[in-house]
Design an enzyme around this catalytic site. Structure first.
Site, mmCIF file in Angstrom:
data_model
loop_
_atom_site.group_PDB
_atom_site.id
_atom_site.type_symbol
_atom_site.label_atom_id
_atom_site.label_comp_id
_atom_site.label_asym_id
_atom_site.label_seq_id
_atom_site.Cartn_x
_atom_site.Cartn_y
_atom_site.Cartn_z
ATOM 1 N N SER A 26 0.823 -1.214 0.000
ATOM 2 C CA SER A 26 0.000 0.000 0.000
ATOM 3 C C SER A 26 0.857 1.264 0.000
ATOM 4 C CB SER A 26 -0.900 0.004 1.239
ATOM 5 O OG SER A 26 -1.551 1.259 1.330
ATOM 6 N N LYS A 77 -14.247 -3.541 1.857
ATOM 7 C CA LYS A 77 -15.070 -2.324 1.716
ATOM 8 C C LYS A 77 -16.554 -2.576 1.950
ATOM 9 C CE LYS A 77 -11.893 0.033 -1.375
ATOM 10 N NZ LYS A 77 -11.676 0.777 -2.618
ATOM 11 N N ALA A 139 -17.330 -5.456 -13.438
ATOM 12 C CA ALA A 139 -18.515 -5.254 -12.603
ATOM 13 C C ALA A 139 -18.253 -5.778 -11.194
ATOM 14 C CB ALA A 139 -19.719 -5.942 -13.241
ATOM 15 N N ALA A 142 -15.052 -2.546 -7.266
ATOM 16 C CA ALA A 142 -14.496 -1.227 -7.604
ATOM 17 C C ALA A 142 -15.528 -0.369 -8.343
ATOM 18 C CB ALA A 142 -13.249 -1.402 -8.465
ATOM 19 N N ASN A 162 -19.033 -6.815 -18.884
ATOM 20 C CA ASN A 162 -18.310 -7.704 -17.977
ATOM 21 C C ASN A 162 -18.378 -9.126 -18.506
ATOM 22 O OD1 ASN A 162 -16.843 -8.008 -15.501
ATOM 23 N ND2 ASN A 162 -18.618 -9.057 -14.630
ATOM 24 N N TYR A 227 -2.804 0.804 -11.199
ATOM 25 C CA TYR A 227 -1.580 1.555 -11.509
ATOM 26 C C TYR A 227 -0.407 0.638 -11.193
ATOM 27 C CZ TYR A 227 -1.714 1.997 -6.500
ATOM 28 O OH TYR A 227 -1.792 1.688 -5.170
HETATM 29 P P1 ATR Z 1 -12.746 -5.541 -7.448
HETATM 30 O O1 ATR Z 1 -13.312 -5.388 -6.081
HETATM 31 O O2 ATR Z 1 -11.330 -5.083 -7.630
HETATM 32 O O3 ATR Z 1 -13.633 -4.962 -8.504
HETATM 33 P P2 ATR Z 1 -13.685 -8.186 -8.005
HETATM 34 O O4 ATR Z 1 -14.950 -7.929 -7.299
HETATM 35 O O5 ATR Z 1 -12.977 -9.506 -7.824
HETATM 36 O O6 ATR Z 1 -12.594 -7.122 -7.671
HETATM 37 O O7 ATR Z 1 -13.947 -7.966 -9.575
HETATM 38 C C1 ATR Z 1 -12.969 -8.134 -10.522
HETATM 39 C C2 ATR Z 1 -13.544 -7.692 -11.872
HETATM 40 O O8 ATR Z 1 -12.527 -7.852 -12.866
HETATM 41 C C3 ATR Z 1 -14.715 -8.502 -12.349
HETATM 42 O O9 ATR Z 1 -15.540 -7.666 -13.122
HETATM 43 C C4 ATR Z 1 -14.054 -9.575 -13.221
HETATM 44 O O10 ATR Z 1 -14.908 -10.124 -14.188
HETATM 45 P P3 ATR Z 1 -15.918 -11.317 -13.801
HETATM 46 O O11 ATR Z 1 -16.973 -10.702 -12.920
HETATM 47 O O12 ATR Z 1 -16.457 -11.803 -15.055
HETATM 48 O O13 ATR Z 1 -15.061 -12.334 -13.065
HETATM 49 C C5 ATR Z 1 -13.002 -8.730 -13.873
HETATM 50 N N1 ATR Z 1 -11.844 -9.477 -14.406
HETATM 51 C C6 ATR Z 1 -10.843 -10.053 -13.714
HETATM 52 N N2 ATR Z 1 -9.912 -10.557 -14.548
HETATM 53 C C7 ATR Z 1 -10.340 -10.291 -15.804
HETATM 54 C C8 ATR Z 1 -9.825 -10.553 -17.116
HETATM 55 N N3 ATR Z 1 -8.663 -11.203 -17.287
HETATM 56 N N4 ATR Z 1 -10.540 -10.116 -18.178
HETATM 57 C C9 ATR Z 1 -11.719 -9.448 -18.015
HETATM 58 N N5 ATR Z 1 -12.249 -9.177 -16.804
HETATM 59 C C10 ATR Z 1 -11.576 -9.590 -15.722
#
Ligand code: ATR
Length: 279
Positions: A26, A77, A139, A142, A162, A227
């Site tokens: 962090s 969160k 989705a 974040a 998504n 980032y």
């Molecule tokens: P965060 O809280 O960071 O948003 P999360 O709830 O685990 O983490 O969500 C990760 C997001 O990145 C999701 O939208 C995931 O898509 P899925 O819902 O279909 O799993 C997306 N994601 C992760 N890796 C990906 C990849 N290689 N290509 C496209 N989408 C990806």
């Protein structure tokens, strides 16, 4: 080992922290220390590793030992939003809290500064939001933190794509009273739909790029919530495919931290020197 033995608060100063898992990388301690130095505030800010199982115990111990405020990051969160007794309306609608502070009579407050941080960074990078069309990739958690701030900034339309369409539809429903959100699978996103493309997936963390057609990026303003020390996979891809701008999320990180600092200390720190120093 009990949770309380895994951290020590500094004596005779106001203590703040960020909790998450993982947390060792962090940048928040450095950011808040720079804000404090710059504004002549004396405080101590540290990163504390807290697993999902430890969340309630950690909050109890930190509060008992006199912590003045906390930032909350992944994966806590949503949990933090249920934990605080008085989330702001914005945080409650997002279902996510990233900033906690305390009041009299055991009151606990929570807000979400992520969306403000993003909007301020987009505007600082000369990306107009008013009446523009935004495409969000992803989705996950974040996304919930940024939707309302984008609508408040006057965007005309938000579209979410998504891999798992049901997650995008859940967000569409969650924010249905705030603004209209369209949902598409990656392979059906119409051409010319978006002026601004925001990558809110965690794909960059695995050096991957979401499966959006290359031609949907050309001429667009592109922003990666992630980032890294060098260009993220999304930023590299956006530049190669002719994006108008390609900006990573470091500025958002510093600006959401500045919003937390303001909540806790009533002072608006200068963000530009801190962004420059972290670069
Ligand atoms: P965060 O809280 O960071 O948003 P999360 O709830 O685990 O983490 O969500 C990760 C997001 O990145 C999701 O939208 C995931 O898509 P899925 O819902 O279909 O799993 C997306 N994601 C992760 N890796 C990906 C990849 N290689 N290509 C496209 N989408 C990806």
């Amino acid at each position: 080992m009990t949770f309380s033995s895994s951290f020590t608060l500094a004596e005779d100063v106001d203590n703040y922290c960020v909790i998450g898992d993982p947390i060792s990388h962090s940048k928040s301690p450095q950011i808040h220390q720079l804000f404090a130095e710059q504004s002549g505030q004396i405080l101590h800010y540290q990163a504390i590793a807290v697993t999902a199982d430890e969340f309630d115990e950690a909050l109890l111990q930190l509060h008992r030992q006199g912590i003045k405020g906390l930032n909350v990051t992944l994966p806590h969160k949503s949990r933090a939003c249920s934990w605080v007794k008085a989330p702001t309306g914005l945080a409650e609608r997002a279902g996510a809290v990233n900033t906690i502070w305390f009041g009299e009579n055991e009151q606990t407050y929570g807000d979400n500064t992520d969306g403000k941080g993003l909007v301020k960074d987009l505007l600082a990078n000369a990306i107009t939001l008013s009446e523009r069309n935004v495409l969000i990739l992803g989705a996950g958690g974040a996304v919930c933190g940024i939707i309302e701030a984008l609508f408040d900034a006057g965007v005309a339309r938000i579209t979410i794509t998504n891999r798992t369409l049901t997650r995008a539809e859940e967000i569409q429903n969650r924010f249905s009273t705030i603004g209209e959100i369209q949902v598409y699978s990656y392979d059906s996103v119409p051409a010319n739909l978006a002026d601004i493309v925001i990558n809110a997936t965690s794909a960059s963390l695995q050096q991957q790029v979401p499966p959006l057609a290359d031609q949907l990026i050309a001429g667009r303003d592109c922003y990666d919530l992630a980032y890294a020390d060098s260009d993220t996979a999304f930023i590299t891809w956006a530049k190669v495919n002719g994006a108008r701008t390609a900006i990573d999320g470091l500025g958002m990180l510093v600006r959401q931290a500045a919003e937390s600092f303001f909540i806790w200390r009533g002072i608006r720190p200068e963000v530009e020197p801190v962004i420059a120093e972290l670069r």
